[in-house]
Write a protein that holds these residues in place. Structure first.
Motif, PDB file in Angstrom:
ATOM      1  N   ASN A 215      13.237  16.691 -12.766  1.00 42.12           N
ATOM      2  CA  ASN A 215      13.244  15.356 -12.165  1.00 42.12           C
ATOM      3  C   ASN A 215      12.738  14.275 -13.123  1.00 42.12           C
ATOM      4  N   ILE A 216      12.474  14.653 -14.364  1.00 39.95           N
ATOM      5  CA  ILE A 216      11.988  13.702 -15.360  1.00 39.95           C
ATOM      6  C   ILE A 216      13.171  13.163 -16.159  1.00 39.95           C
ATOM      7  N   LYS A 217      13.413  11.873 -16.056  1.00 37.78           N
ATOM      8  CA  LYS A 217      14.541  11.242 -16.726  1.00 37.78           C
ATOM      9  C   LYS A 217      14.053  10.360 -17.881  1.00 37.78           C
ATOM     10  N   ILE A 218      14.939  10.146 -18.849  1.00 35.67           N
ATOM     11  CA  ILE A 218      14.627   9.319 -20.005  1.00 35.67           C
ATOM     12  C   ILE A 218      15.490   8.063 -19.957  1.00 35.67           C
ATOM     13  N   LYS A 219      14.857   6.912 -20.130  1.00 34.45           N
ATOM     14  CA  LYS A 219      15.588   5.650 -20.108  1.00 34.45           C
ATOM     15  C   LYS A 219      15.306   4.898 -21.405  1.00 34.45           C
ATOM     16  N   LYS A 220      16.353   4.597 -22.167  1.00 31.72           N
ATOM     17  CA  LYS A 220      16.204   3.848 -23.414  1.00 31.72           C
ATOM     18  C   LYS A 220      16.454   2.366 -23.147  1.00 31.72           C
ATOM     19  N   LEU A 221      15.559   1.524 -23.647  1.00 29.52           N
ATOM     20  CA  LEU A 221      15.634   0.086 -23.430  1.00 29.52           C
ATOM     21  C   LEU A 221      15.580  -0.649 -24.765  1.00 29.52           C
ATOM     22  N   GLU A 222      16.287  -1.758 -24.846  1.00 26.99           N
ATOM     23  CA  GLU A 222      16.113  -2.643 -25.988  1.00 26.99           C
ATOM     24  C   GLU A 222      14.704  -3.234 -25.945  1.00 26.99           C
ATOM     25  N   TYR A 223      14.218  -3.696 -27.103  1.00 28.92           N
ATOM     26  CA  TYR A 223      12.843  -4.184 -27.193  1.00 28.92           C
ATOM     27  C   TYR A 223      12.547  -5.264 -26.157  1.00 28.92           C
ATOM     28  N   GLN A 224      13.376  -6.284 -26.091  1.00 30.18           N
ATOM     29  CA  GLN A 224      13.118  -7.380 -25.164  1.00 30.18           C
ATOM     30  C   GLN A 224      13.184  -6.907 -23.716  1.00 30.18           C
ATOM     31  N   GLU A 225      14.116  -6.008 -23.443  1.00 26.39           N
ATOM     32  CA  GLU A 225      14.229  -5.453 -22.098  1.00 26.39           C
ATOM     33  C   GLU A 225      12.971  -4.679 -21.726  1.00 26.39           C
ATOM     34  N   GLY A 226      12.409  -3.944 -22.695  1.00 20.04           N
ATOM     35  CA  GLY A 226      11.186  -3.193 -22.448  1.00 20.04           C
ATOM     36  C   GLY A 226       9.995  -4.091 -22.159  1.00 20.04           C
ATOM     37  N   ILE A 227       9.881  -5.196 -22.909  1.00 23.27           N
ATOM     38  CA  ILE A 227       8.808  -6.159 -22.660  1.00 23.27           C
ATOM     39  C   ILE A 227       8.912  -6.717 -21.242  1.00 23.27           C
ATOM     40  N   ASP A 228      10.127  -7.116 -20.860  1.00 23.47           N
ATOM     41  CA  ASP A 228      10.339  -7.642 -19.503  1.00 23.47           C
ATOM     42  C   ASP A 228      10.039  -6.587 -18.444  1.00 23.47           C
ATOM     43  N   TYR A 229      10.385  -5.345 -18.745  1.00 22.73           N
ATOM     44  CA  TYR A 229      10.169  -4.242 -17.810  1.00 22.73           C
ATOM     45  C   TYR A 229       8.679  -4.107 -17.477  1.00 22.73           C
ATOM     46  N   ILE A 230       7.843  -4.242 -18.508  1.00 23.28           N
ATOM     47  CA  ILE A 230       6.402  -4.135 -18.308  1.00 23.28           C
ATOM     48  C   ILE A 230       5.863  -5.371 -17.589  1.00 23.28           C
ATOM     49  N   MET A 231       6.230  -6.543 -18.080  1.00 20.37           N
ATOM     50  CA  MET A 231       5.664  -7.779 -17.532  1.00 20.37           C
ATOM     51  C   MET A 231       6.058  -8.009 -16.081  1.00 20.37           C
ATOM     52  N   LEU A 232       7.285  -7.657 -15.728  1.00 18.07           N
ATOM     53  CA  LEU A 232       7.766  -7.869 -14.363  1.00 18.07           C
ATOM     54  C   LEU A 232       7.417  -6.701 -13.450  1.00 18.07           C
ATOM     55  N   ARG A 233       6.742  -5.688 -14.015  1.00 15.07           N
ATOM     56  CA  ARG A 233       6.206  -4.568 -13.250  1.00 15.07           C
ATOM     57  C   ARG A 233       7.276  -3.830 -12.453  1.00 15.07           C
ATOM     58  N   LYS A 234       8.372  -3.546 -13.154  1.00 15.51           N
ATOM     59  CA  LYS A 234       9.423  -2.757 -12.527  1.00 15.51           C
ATOM     60  C   LYS A 234       8.967  -1.317 -12.326  1.00 15.51           C
ATOM     61  N   ARG A 235       7.992  -0.906 -13.145  1.00 14.88           N
ATOM     62  CA  ARG A 235       7.273   0.347 -12.971  1.00 14.88           C
ATOM     63  C   ARG A 235       5.797   0.080 -13.226  1.00 14.88           C
ATOM     64  N   ASN A 236       4.944   1.008 -12.784  1.00 14.39           N
ATOM     65  CA  ASN A 236       3.503   0.882 -13.014  1.00 14.39           C
ATOM     66  C   ASN A 236       3.170   1.352 -14.430  1.00 14.39           C
ATOM     67  N   ILE A 237       3.441   0.505 -15.400  1.00 14.98           N
ATOM     68  CA  ILE A 237       3.246   0.866 -16.809  1.00 14.98           C
ATOM     69  C   ILE A 237       1.960   0.259 -17.320  1.00 14.98           C
ATOM     70  N   ASN A 238       1.132   1.093 -17.926  1.00  8.17           N
ATOM     71  CA  ASN A 238      -0.118   0.668 -18.530  1.00  8.17           C
ATOM     72  C   ASN A 238      -0.288   1.475 -19.816  1.00  8.17           C
ATOM     73  N   PHE A 239      -1.254   1.113 -20.644  1.00 11.75           N
ATOM     74  CA  PHE A 239      -1.427   1.816 -21.918  1.00 11.75           C
ATOM     75  C   PHE A 239      -1.751   3.296 -21.734  1.00 11.75           C
ATOM     76  N   TRP A 240      -2.347   3.680 -20.571  1.00 14.71           N
ATOM     77  CA  TRP A 240      -2.670   5.098 -20.350  1.00 14.71           C
ATOM     78  C   TRP A 240      -1.445   5.982 -20.510  1.00 14.71           C
ATOM     79  N   GLY A 241      -0.288   5.497 -20.047  1.00 15.23           N
ATOM     80  CA  GLY A 241       0.900   6.341 -20.006  1.00 15.23           C
ATOM     81  C   GLY A 241       1.676   6.390 -21.298  1.00 15.23           C
ATOM     82  N   ALA A 242       1.170   5.750 -22.354  1.00 17.09           N
ATOM     83  CA  ALA A 242       1.916   5.627 -23.605  1.00 17.09           C
ATOM     84  C   ALA A 242       1.338   6.531 -24.692  1.00 17.09           C
ATOM     85  N   ILE A 243       2.093   6.662 -25.767  1.00 21.84           N
ATOM     86  CA  ILE A 243       1.648   7.409 -26.932  1.00 21.84           C
ATOM     87  C   ILE A 243       1.663   6.468 -28.133  1.00 21.84           C
ATOM     88  N   PHE A 244       0.645   6.553 -28.977  1.00 15.17           N
ATOM     89  CA  PHE A 244       0.447   5.591 -30.054  1.00 15.17           C
ATOM     90  C   PHE A 244       0.373   6.293 -31.406  1.00 15.17           C
TER      91      PHE A 244
END
Length: 329
Positions: free
Chosen positions: A134-163
């Motif tokens: 049930n785990i899917k992968i979604k590729k986004l363009e850079y600007q689309e990804g920024i909007d995705y985070i700012m508009l909170r289309k998902r609950n994205i925070n730094f905890w869920g990322a890899i650096f």
């Protein structure tokens, strides 16, 4: 799963004895092998250090336990970064949990120029019981990804990322130790300014636990640190990422101000709300939110703060301090 890229998981802990063992169990159950666990006891007064020491003794993973005087979560995370040896770094709070597939899915999709993140859920059972199919992968363009985070289309925070540790070191990206709220967003936005594209692990692989003793639940004027944090990132991203810098200035600053106004309502603090509105909230903040596709409820809230904060206050009080379409502010 054997992964060639070593990952350091940094876990700051302060008086975390209640949920810490559950947190560490979720780390132990990761499907990846090449993991370094860095545990920082930030001057706890309960059994936190005892639990960490016991975990190190019994764990099959590479575990580092650091004990320091209480200096705050930002200092603890920065200490973890300094001591990390992994090619990549993830963060986990001492009262949260991660899916067994958390590291595996992040490391499979990461590289130095791609921001890879899953999203969080407050339903911990959902996170633990999630099936791999049930785990899917979604590729986004850079600007689309920024909007995705700012508009909170998902609950994205730094905890869920890899650096990438190399990127963190090259650009000296750290958590600002003078902020007690919003420091995580500064870290995330500053790192994002060096990325070129975005991959979303479209499943809740991080379990966020609401704990009443956390900073976000305390009655404090320091909640305005979140606004200062956005201003830090506006300064940092200037000339590094035109799109991110523009969006931080044109939308995220106003959106954060609205979240601070909501916080004062949640704390039943009408005086702070009124003072904040007079000192910080501007007409341009309302128009910034109005221009974005961020939902009707958010726009109405911005309008009420601008025109009649008392109605904004009483509507939120009636709804127990929450917008119906906002997950986390």
């Amino acid at each position: 799963m054997k992964n060639s890229k070593k990952v350091s998981i940094i876990i700051p802990c302060y008086n975390a004895e209640t949920y810490l063992e559950e947190t560490l169990q979720s780390v132990e159950k990761q499907t990846c092998d090449n993991i370094e666990v860095i545990l920082i006891d930030d001057g706890s007064k309960d059994r936190t250090y005892e639990i960490l020491a016991n975990y190190k003794e019994k764990s099959l993973r590479e575990v580092i336990v650091i004990r320091q005087e209480n200096k705050g979560v930002s200092k603890a995370r920065n200490t973890g970064i300094t001591n990390a040896t992994g090619e990549y770094i993830c963060f986990l709070d001492g009262d949260d949990i991660i899916s067994p597939f958390f590291i595996e899915k992040l490391i499979q999709n990461c590289n130095k120029e791609t921001y890879v993140s899953t999203y969080y859920s407050r339903n911990l059972v959902e996170v633990i019981s999630l099936k791999e199919e049930n785990i899917k992968i979604k590729k986004l363009e850079y600007q689309e990804g920024i909007d995705y985070i700012m508009l909170r289309k998902r609950n994205i925070n730094f905890w869920g990322a890899i650096f990438s540790r190399e990127i963190l070191q090259e650009y000296d990206i750290k958590f600002p130790e003078d902020l007690i709220i919003g420091e995580d967003n500064v870290f995330m936005w500053n790192y994002l300014s060096h990325m070129k594209d975005f991959i979303l692990i479209d499943a809740p692989l991080y379990g966020y636990r609401l704990v009443p003793t956390s900073a976000s639940f305390q009655k404090t004027e320091r909640v305005k640190d979140a606004i200062l944090g956005i201003k830090y990132s506006i300064d940092y991203t200037n000339k590094k990422s035109d799109y991110l810098n523009k969006k931080l200035k044109s939308f995220m600053l106003a959106r954060t101000k609205l979240a601070v106004a909501k916080y004062f309502v949640q704390q039943n603090n009408i005086n702070s709300l009124n003072n904040f509105r007079k000192q910080e909230w501007k007409i341009k903040d309302f128009t910034s939110i109005l221009r974005e596709p961020c939902g009707t409820t958010i726009k109405i809230a911005a309008f009420l703060v601008t025109i009649t904060p008392k109605i904004f206050y009483y509507i939120l009080i009636k709804n127990k301090g929450n917008y119906k379409d906002v997950n986390k502010n």
